[in-house]
Design a protein around this motif. Structure first.
Motif, PDB file in Angstrom:
ATOM      1  N   THR A  51      -5.414  -2.918  -2.327  1.00  0.00           N
ATOM      2  CA  THR A  51      -5.951  -3.686  -3.348  1.00  0.00           C
ATOM      3  C   THR A  51      -5.541  -3.417  -4.887  1.00  0.00           C
ATOM      4  N   PHE A  52      -6.082  -4.203  -5.679  1.00  0.00           N
ATOM      5  CA  PHE A  52      -5.815  -3.753  -7.152  1.00  0.00           C
ATOM      6  C   PHE A  52      -7.112  -3.208  -7.791  1.00  0.00           C
ATOM      7  N   ASP A  53      -8.085  -2.830  -6.956  1.00  0.00           N
ATOM      8  CA  ASP A  53      -9.436  -2.127  -7.437  1.00  0.00           C
ATOM      9  C   ASP A  53      -8.984  -0.704  -7.429  1.00  0.00           C
ATOM     10  N   SER A  54      -9.782  -0.092  -8.460  1.00  0.00           N
ATOM     11  CA  SER A  54      -9.601   1.312  -8.692  1.00  0.00           C
ATOM     12  C   SER A  54     -10.238   2.414  -7.551  1.00  0.00           C
ATOM     13  N   LYS A  55      -9.857   3.391  -7.673  1.00  0.00           N
ATOM     14  CA  LYS A  55     -10.314   4.427  -6.632  1.00  0.00           C
ATOM     15  C   LYS A  55     -11.888   4.630  -6.771  1.00  0.00           C
ATOM     16  N   LYS A  56     -12.172   4.796  -7.955  1.00  0.00           N
ATOM     17  CA  LYS A  56     -13.721   4.767  -8.289  1.00  0.00           C
ATOM     18  C   LYS A  56     -14.460   3.617  -7.518  1.00  0.00           C
TER      19      LYS A  56
ATOM     20  N   LEU B  29      -7.659   3.455   2.858  1.00  0.00           N
ATOM     21  CA  LEU B  29      -7.852   2.580   1.409  1.00  0.00           C
ATOM     22  C   LEU B  29      -6.629   2.703   0.444  1.00  0.00           C
ATOM     23  N   VAL B  30      -5.993   1.620  -0.047  1.00  0.00           N
ATOM     24  CA  VAL B  30      -4.860   1.907  -1.016  1.00  0.00           C
ATOM     25  C   VAL B  30      -5.228   1.378  -2.282  1.00  0.00           C
ATOM     26  N   PRO B  31      -5.682   2.256  -3.472  1.00  0.00           N
ATOM     27  CA  PRO B  31      -6.311   1.470  -4.621  1.00  0.00           C
ATOM     28  C   PRO B  31      -5.070   1.241  -5.638  1.00  0.00           C
ATOM     29  N   ASP B  32      -5.427   0.621  -6.771  1.00  0.00           N
ATOM     30  CA  ASP B  32      -4.498   0.296  -7.782  1.00  0.00           C
ATOM     31  C   ASP B  32      -3.154   0.207  -7.299  1.00  0.00           C
ATOM     32  N   SER B  33      -2.858  -1.008  -6.398  1.00  0.00           N
ATOM     33  CA  SER B  33      -1.619  -1.140  -6.008  1.00  0.00           C
ATOM     34  C   SER B  33      -1.137  -2.655  -6.078  1.00  0.00           C
ATOM     35  N   MET B  34      -1.257  -2.966  -7.253  1.00  0.00           N
ATOM     36  CA  MET B  34      -0.609  -4.150  -8.049  1.00  0.00           C
ATOM     37  C   MET B  34       1.023  -4.317  -7.392  1.00  0.00           C
ATOM     38  N   LYS B  35       1.786  -3.001  -7.554  1.00  0.00           N
ATOM     39  CA  LYS B  35       3.154  -2.949  -7.244  1.00  0.00           C
ATOM     40  C   LYS B  35       3.284  -3.375  -5.886  1.00  0.00           C
ATOM     41  N   ILE B  36       2.418  -3.055  -4.964  1.00  0.00           N
ATOM     42  CA  ILE B  36       2.681  -3.684  -3.371  1.00  0.00           C
ATOM     43  C   ILE B  36       2.263  -4.980  -3.233  1.00  0.00           C
ATOM     44  N   ILE B  37       1.276  -5.340  -4.089  1.00  0.00           N
ATOM     45  CA  ILE B  37       0.756  -6.738  -4.064  1.00  0.00           C
ATOM     46  C   ILE B  37       2.022  -7.612  -4.549  1.00  0.00           C
ATOM     47  N   ARG B  38       2.426  -7.342  -5.534  1.00  0.00           N
ATOM     48  CA  ARG B  38       3.741  -7.953  -6.207  1.00  0.00           C
ATOM     49  C   ARG B  38       4.978  -8.127  -5.000  1.00  0.00           C
ATOM     50  N   GLN B  39       5.065  -6.885  -4.376  1.00  0.00           N
ATOM     51  CA  GLN B  39       6.121  -6.754  -3.750  1.00  0.00           C
ATOM     52  C   GLN B  39       6.085  -7.942  -2.507  1.00  0.00           C
ATOM     53  N   PHE B  40       4.977  -8.201  -2.130  1.00  0.00           N
ATOM     54  CA  PHE B  40       4.679  -9.120  -0.905  1.00  0.00           C
ATOM     55  C   PHE B  40       4.421 -10.353  -1.346  1.00  0.00           C
TER      56      PHE B  40
END
Length: 232
Positions: free
Chosen positions: A161-166, A181-192
């Motif tokens: 998700t792009f949501d934060s850890k908090k 849970l994998v937070p702050d993950s725009m890199k992976i979201i864009r990768q796929f």
């Protein structure tokens, strides 16, 4: 970037935007792909029942987001268009069914680092979601059931998700989610090339990508479970 969200954004779950006369003239409309390049991750609240319009003031680095509620027909049409767009993007960048994943790097909510090599020999289930996405939250109990069934097997379940850890920590206190849970993950979201939520992708032990169509598959959980069994 300074983020300006007026009452329309704050009331986006209720409003229907029919005209945009309130947008100052120095703002110009931009495409969603351009908006994603400049927006911070906590502003990306994409849901299937709204159509987003983006306006930017380049000189002041400010933007508006307008949400227009879609009719049932418009939502179905949007789903079809999103499927076509996702398919075309994945073809363009060679991220297609059966292609081999070359790279995957991330940190989970506990700060643990993972790579493709560290996950070698495992089936990887990637669920793309966010905390305020109602369809995403509704499928969590079923996803937890699948995770429980395969927890002793060579399967890794990742909630990306792009949501934060908090934000994730606050969420799981009320709604347990048993995936890693994998937070702050725009890199992976864009990768796929994910632009529809929830989306689930499976990576088999040979690192081949298997796309699970969440837009048109009605019996999604059974398909996820069947695919995991096939690739174990």
């Amino acid at each position: 970037m300074v983020r300006i969200f007026f009452f329309l954004f704050l009331w986006c779950t209720q409003c229907i935007a029919q005209n945009y006369s309130f947008i100052p003239k120095e703002f110009t409309e931009i495409k969603d792909k351009d908006f994603f390049k400049i927006a911070s991750s906590d502003t990306l609240k994409l849901v299937k029942v709204y159509l987003e319009k983006f306006f930017v003031n380049e000189s002041k680095k400010q933007f508006y987001i307008v949400y227009k509620e879609l009719s049932e027909i418009e939502r179905k049409q949007q789903a079809i268009e999103q499927k076509v767009e996702i398919t075309n993007n994945r073809k363009k960048y060679k991220l297609q069914e059966g292609t081999v994943l070359k790279e995957l790097n991330f940190k989970d909510n506990n700060g643990n680092s993972f790579t493709l090599d560290s996950l070698k020999g495992k089936v990887i289930v990637l669920n793309f979601w966010f905390t305020t996405c109602r369809p995403c939250v509704e499928e969590i109990p079923d996803l937890n059931r699948i995770q429980e069934k395969f927890k002793e097997k060579e399967v890794v379940f990742l909630a990306v998700t792009f949501d934060s850890k908090k934000k994730l920590e606050e969420f799981v206190k009320k709604k347990p989610f048993n995936f890693t849970l994998v937070p702050d993950s725009m890199k992976i979201i864009r990768q796929f090339y994910v632009n529809s939520y929830p989306t689930t992708i499976l990576i088999d032990k040979d690192r081949k990508i298997h796309l699970i169509d969440d837009l048109l598959v009605f019996d999604l959980m059974n398909k996820i479970e069947k695919m995991i069994k096939n690739y174990l």
